[in-house]
Design an enzyme around this catalytic site. Sequence first.
Site, short mmCIF file in Angstrom:
data_model
loop_
_atom_site.label_atom_id
_atom_site.label_comp_id
_atom_site.label_asym_id
_atom_site.label_seq_id
_atom_site.Cartn_x
_atom_site.Cartn_y
_atom_site.Cartn_z
N PHE A 1 50.48 43.10 46.15
CA PHE A 1 49.15 43.73 46.06
C PHE A 1 48.04 42.67 46.02
CE2 PHE A 1 46.27 44.96 42.39
CZ PHE A 1 45.28 45.48 43.21
N TYR B 1 58.32 39.74 28.38
CA TYR B 1 57.47 39.49 29.56
C TYR B 1 56.32 38.58 29.18
CZ TYR B 1 54.06 40.40 33.25
OH TYR B 1 53.14 40.26 34.26
#
Length: 325
Positions: free
Chosen positions: A11, A149
């Site tokens: 993206f 993460y």
Amino acid sequence: MKVLITGGAGFIGSHLADELLKNKHRVIALDNLSTGRIENVVHLKKNPNFELVVGTVLNEHLVDKFAERVDVIFHLAAAVGVELIVKKPLESLTTNIKGSETVLEMAYRYNKKILISSTSEIYGKNVNGPLKETDDRILGSPLKVRWSYSTAKAVDEMLAYVYWKEKKVPSLIVRLFNTVGPRQTGYYGMVVPRFIEQALTNKRITVYGTGKQTRCFIHVEDVVKTLIKLAEEPKAVGEVFNIGSQEEVSIEQLAKEIIRITKSKSKIEYIPYEKAYEEGFEDMQRRVPDTTKINKLIGFKPTYSLAEIIKDIVMYIKKNMKLPA
Ligand code: UDP
């Protein structure tokens, strides 16, 4: 410039490729097409200054080969999206840590400038705001996937920083706060394309938790222009920068705004976090960037308001989705 973008079919990567090509730079996009998509770069196929290489940043030989040929590396390849990370934690950790280490090592081998993309997840549960680059990280247990993460991206930042400190690799780090825009898919959990798709099909809008949690959304065009400016600014080397908007909105307000703009008949459905993600899931309640540092260095200011961002994405989704009439 000749530029390598890891995650170049993703993206953000594909928008960065567009912007660089517009400015007459040459671009090699390396992408394993896991979350990146051919459709994001298909319009560049005939551009002689663009090359797509399908492969992973874990492949040392491949990264070596292309790092040698370019002037600058934009390292955007990463496992992103909270849902993806919750579903595939091991793969996410490996891509994010080993991938960045490989790319940094090659930047070192050939002495190339490298921009590493990081995330506002770095700040974890720090609900103070606006968050400065030097602010504390507040995290839960590493056994909760969301914090792994955050930790993986923090390791990436540490690696970039010590490659600069110890080995003089000209690296810089950007922390992106909720980048949105055309080509982003709701498939991996991102809230804006999700809500817009739901609104356009008159489905229920899935607000997680109370909807009182807030975010600041920035248009991808503003982000990629800023990445290029930073890469061209010698004083940015060795530094970390927040990039984001300061227009704060609650997720509930976001849903209402999207319903209003799309004139949708959708109703809001509130879904508890443990149902949406997993048992014990912790969300960030607030995330607002302090952008004083980047503003001082390169005069950063987002140009799109939230309403304009939503309208732009609505237009894109309407054009690209087969929506019922
Ligand atoms: N969210 C939501 N419904 C969805 C997807 C996300 O309410 O269908 C919420 C999510 O829990 C979070 C916010 O929207 O509070 C932003 O989520 P996203 O995954 O887009 O970004 P991040 O959590 O990384 O800021």
